[in-house]
Design an enzyme around this catalytic site. Structure first.
Site, PDB file in Angstrom:
ATOM      1  N   LYS A 131      66.444   9.120 -74.645  1.00 39.81           N
ATOM      2  CA  LYS A 131      66.237  10.149 -73.611  1.00 39.81           C
ATOM      3  C   LYS A 131      67.182  11.340 -73.826  1.00 39.81           C
ATOM      4  CE  LYS A 131      67.013   7.552 -69.892  1.00 39.81           C
ATOM      5  NZ  LYS A 131      67.287   6.222 -70.450  1.00 39.81           N
ATOM      6  N   ARG A 146      66.369   6.155 -60.908  1.00 40.19           N
ATOM      7  CA  ARG A 146      66.488   4.819 -61.497  1.00 40.19           C
ATOM      8  C   ARG A 146      66.142   3.735 -60.482  1.00 40.19           C
ATOM      9  NH1 ARG A 146      70.647   6.549 -65.657  1.00 40.19           N
ATOM     10  NH2 ARG A 146      70.859   4.818 -67.095  1.00 40.19           N
ATOM     11  N   ARG A 176      75.295   3.791 -82.056  1.00 38.18           N
ATOM     12  CA  ARG A 176      75.270   5.050 -81.306  1.00 38.18           C
ATOM     13  C   ARG A 176      76.689   5.608 -81.125  1.00 38.18           C
ATOM     14  NH1 ARG A 176      72.150   6.496 -75.696  1.00 38.18           N
ATOM     15  NH2 ARG A 176      73.715   5.351 -74.529  1.00 38.18           N
ATOM     16  N   ARG A 207      80.663   4.946 -76.489  1.00 42.87           N
ATOM     17  CA  ARG A 207      80.799   4.797 -75.041  1.00 42.87           C
ATOM     18  C   ARG A 207      81.148   3.360 -74.683  1.00 42.87           C
ATOM     19  NH1 ARG A 207      75.510   7.498 -72.501  1.00 42.87           N
ATOM     20  NH2 ARG A 207      75.700   5.648 -71.213  1.00 42.87           N
ATOM     21  N   ARG A 254      72.953  -3.574 -68.813  1.00 41.63           N
ATOM     22  CA  ARG A 254      72.224  -2.345 -68.474  1.00 41.63           C
ATOM     23  C   ARG A 254      70.719  -2.560 -68.667  1.00 41.63           C
ATOM     24  NH1 ARG A 254      74.848   1.872 -72.252  1.00 41.63           N
ATOM     25  NH2 ARG A 254      73.438   3.364 -71.258  1.00 41.63           N
TER      26      ARG A 254
HETATM   27  P1  AMP Z   1      73.192   7.047 -68.627  1.00 36.37           P
HETATM   28  O1  AMP Z   1      74.098   7.993 -69.322  1.00 36.37           O
HETATM   29  O2  AMP Z   1      71.987   7.727 -68.046  1.00 36.37           O
HETATM   30  O3  AMP Z   1      72.822   5.859 -69.482  1.00 36.37           O
HETATM   31  O4  AMP Z   1      73.995   6.474 -67.358  1.00 36.37           O
HETATM   32  C1  AMP Z   1      75.207   5.747 -67.543  1.00 36.37           C
HETATM   33  C2  AMP Z   1      75.502   4.952 -66.287  1.00 36.37           C
HETATM   34  O5  AMP Z   1      75.675   5.841 -65.166  1.00 36.37           O
HETATM   35  C3  AMP Z   1      74.404   4.007 -65.845  1.00 36.37           C
HETATM   36  O6  AMP Z   1      74.447   2.772 -66.538  1.00 36.37           O
HETATM   37  C4  AMP Z   1      74.712   3.859 -64.350  1.00 36.37           C
HETATM   38  O7  AMP Z   1      75.820   3.014 -64.138  1.00 36.37           O
HETATM   39  C5  AMP Z   1      75.158   5.277 -63.975  1.00 36.37           C
HETATM   40  N1  AMP Z   1      73.976   6.085 -63.559  1.00 36.37           N
HETATM   41  C6  AMP Z   1      73.428   7.140 -64.210  1.00 36.37           C
HETATM   42  N2  AMP Z   1      72.367   7.626 -63.563  1.00 36.37           N
HETATM   43  C7  AMP Z   1      72.219   6.860 -62.449  1.00 36.37           C
HETATM   44  C8  AMP Z   1      71.259   6.833 -61.390  1.00 36.37           C
HETATM   45  N3  AMP Z   1      70.241   7.697 -61.349  1.00 36.37           N
HETATM   46  N4  AMP Z   1      71.437   5.894 -60.424  1.00 36.37           N
HETATM   47  C9  AMP Z   1      72.457   5.024 -60.444  1.00 36.37           C
HETATM   48  N5  AMP Z   1      73.369   4.976 -61.427  1.00 36.37           N
HETATM   49  C10 AMP Z   1      73.263   5.875 -62.440  1.00 36.37           C
END
Ligand code: AMP
Length: 222
Positions: free
Chosen positions: A13, A88, A127, A160, A171
């Protein structure tokens, strides 16, 4: 146009969001990046979110919804935007619908990047990310030009914390249990499924094909 990039963690994404944003000049909004920025700035919100993020869970809907509402009220979002990693949960999807209608924006167009779980785990371990500009690399398929540093700003790349295999598996579990059901919410929206287990440029070609069609369709209607 409001675009929503949907898919499991590690499906690409972030890479597609950057390509779409650069090509179509739409702001790309990642709630994950916003939370990481809070963490970097040492805010209370960042500290609270960190413990959830490193465990592979989701930050609460109220917090993320408020953060999102603030971001899309900025002038650069007046004509539309691209969402990466939001909504989400079904509650977030309902909140977004209400927000879009309140702002007079069209329904979101959903681009779903579908990648089998095995392929995701393989991708994760290779990654890397630039901590300064957030650009994502993959050591196998999309390496930086100079080993270990970002092509754009020369910053040393990092892994990360939540890309560690145990956290990543959590996740994925969260995605299957809580996020995948959000797709049902979008059954009456414009929805496109794209096979995400291919190269970023191949996926982007599919994305542009869809977006050109959508934009031509809109021009004809208007
Ligand atoms: P991402 O970079 O989108 O993979 O997000 C990293 C982490 O941030 C996720 O695993 C969640 O813990 C938190 N996070 C990001 N976006 C959301 C969302 N829309 N709702 C809840 N937690 C989020």
């Amino acid at each position: 146009m409001v675009l929503l990039l949907f898919g499991p963690p590690g499906c690409g994404k972030g890479t597609q969001a950057r390509l779409i944003s650069n090509t179509y000049h739409v702001p790309s909004i990642s709630t994950g990046e916003m939370l990481r920025a809070e963490l970097k700035a040492g805010t209370e919100l960042g500290k609270m979110a960190q413990s959830i993020m490193v465990g592979g869970g989701l930050v609460s809907d109220d917090i993320v919804n408020e953060m999102l509402a603030g971001r899309i009220s900025r002038p650069d979002c007046a004509e539309g935007f691209l969402l990466d990693g939001y909504p989400r949960t079904v509650e977030q999807a309902e909140y977004l619908d209400a927000l879009l209608s309140k702002r007079g924006l069209p329904n979101a167009i959903v681009l779903h990047l579908d990648v089998p779980e095995d392929a995701l785990i393989g991708r994760m371990t290779s990654r890397r990310q630039c901590p300064k500009c957030s650009r994502i690399y993959n050591l196998l398929h999309q390496p930086p030009k100079n080993a270990g540093v970002c092509d754009d700003d020369g910053t040393a790349l990092i892994t990360r914390k939540d890309d560690r295999e145990d956290v990543f598996r959590e996740r994925l579990r969260t995605y299957d249990e809580v996020t995948r059901p959000v797709l049902a919410h979008y059954h009456d929206h414009e929805y496109y499924q794209i096979r995400g287990d291919r190269s970023p440029s191949y996926i982007f070609e599919a994305v542009t094909g869809i977006l050109e069609k959508v934009m031509n369709g809109r021009t004809l209607v208007n």
